[in-house]
Design a protein around this motif. Sequence first.
Motif, PDB file in Angstrom:
ATOM      1  N   LEU A   1      -3.881   5.528  -5.802  1.00  0.00           N
ATOM      2  CA  LEU A   1      -4.429   5.741  -4.461  1.00  0.00           C
ATOM      3  C   LEU A   1      -5.576   4.777  -4.179  1.00  0.00           C
ATOM      4  O   LEU A   1      -5.706   4.247  -3.060  1.00  0.00           O
TER       5      LEU A   1
ATOM      6  N   ALA B   1      -7.081  -2.118   3.149  1.00  0.00           N
ATOM      7  CA  ALA B   1      -8.306  -2.498   3.853  1.00  0.00           C
ATOM      8  C   ALA B   1      -8.573  -3.995   3.762  1.00  0.00           C
ATOM      9  O   ALA B   1      -8.747  -4.684   4.784  1.00  0.00           O
TER      10      ALA B   1
ATOM     11  N   ALA C   1      -5.668   1.830  -1.194  1.00  0.00           N
ATOM     12  CA  ALA C   1      -6.750   1.695  -0.217  1.00  0.00           C
ATOM     13  C   ALA C   1      -7.327   0.285  -0.231  1.00  0.00           C
ATOM     14  O   ALA C   1      -7.652  -0.280   0.827  1.00  0.00           O
TER      15      ALA C   1
ATOM     16  N   ALA D   1       0.825  -1.214   0.000  1.00  0.00           N
ATOM     17  CA  ALA D   1       0.000   0.000   0.000  1.00  0.00           C
ATOM     18  C   ALA D   1       0.855   1.259   0.000  1.00  0.00           C
ATOM     19  O   ALA D   1       0.600   2.211  -0.759  1.00  0.00           O
TER      20      ALA D   1
END
Length: 406
Positions: A176, A184, A180, A96
């Motif tokens: 981006l 997550a 995410a 990430a």
Amino acid sequence: MTAATRVGARWMSLFTLAWLAIWTVQLTPVQLLLPLQLDTPEDDWIRGVVSSGLVLGIGGLAGIVAGPLAGALSDRARPGRPRRRPWALAGVWTTAAFLVLTGFSEGPWAVGGAWVGVSIGVAVSSAAFTAMIADQLPTTQRGAASAAVGSSQAVGIVLGVGLVVLLGLDIVSGYLLLAAVIAAVGTAVALLLPDPSASEAVRPTTRDRRSLASLRDRDFAWMLAGRLVTNIGNALGTALFLFFLLHGLGQPSSTAQDNLLLLIVVYTLFVVAASVLTGILSDRTGDRRRLAVIATVVQAASGVAIALVPTFEMTMVAAALMGLGYGAFSTVGLAFAADLLPDEKDHARDLGIVNVTAALGQLIGPVLGAGLVALVGGFWLVFAAAAVLSLAGGVLTGLARQPQRS
């Protein structure tokens, strides 16, 4: 000792979700974002192809080192401590962070450096999740788990490219979004999947450890060689698709992006169908080697088709054949590899080496493809080489003996 207890739908669902996230964030940049970042003007387009190939190659090299190393270290977790979860989380968070950095990078050197971090993170998390197949599943469920890995690969490409294209995201926003997703989903799955604590019985020791002893096992070595060569053939046939549409077929950028998504959808449908069917079939029959060899022949047919008739319509047919062949091979081949593991004490390390063959294919394929494009000033030799290497991979895979089912 092979795991004897069958897992339920919850385990399989979480495992599939983990791989869907991994493949989405790894392959969306490979297919779309990196080529867009590194594309060059029409009068110098070959330089963009070469830059893209080198960036992917350098990233693949980093993954080759990181995956088996992380797997070996997780195998050596102290008794009573989790083996795979810490490495899965570390890989997810590394991926990430470097996806964000890649999005804000400019130029081949900066993009390449950031992509190395992404590749390391993906390799580490992949090694941890792949080891769970051998840790927790009986042989009669390994084909199903491998089907989850293979089908998620294709669905992940569609999901990632589809979101970027249909939402009209620019390059930075695309990265981006991917960061995410992996942060997550990857974190949640790593925490929810079971991770039995290490025990002294399955922990390698210095006394019984031989460096890369698995490579001395005849059948495991032939399987690795076949998997590597087949993955190079697949990477040659898929990694340069956007460049082929732009500069091989002369399509405008917006049209090429839309058509790339269409090709990926076709590829995905056949990957998923082949993965599910061959995963179930291989679990029932146990004859994974024969199915893997047949799959390489189908994959080779895709390269022949597009090399002989380089049109968009034939490219659609080739995408279907490539999906059918690679979906079957990636699923059955991974289950075959799990069956051939020489030593239960080194499950993660050896499956990390298995993953390396895919990463090395993604390293060699784009670099080799870029060189072939530069050599002939076009793409026909790329697809012809993809066909030859796919067939060679089938021959090498066939030299590994199918083990008796336990």
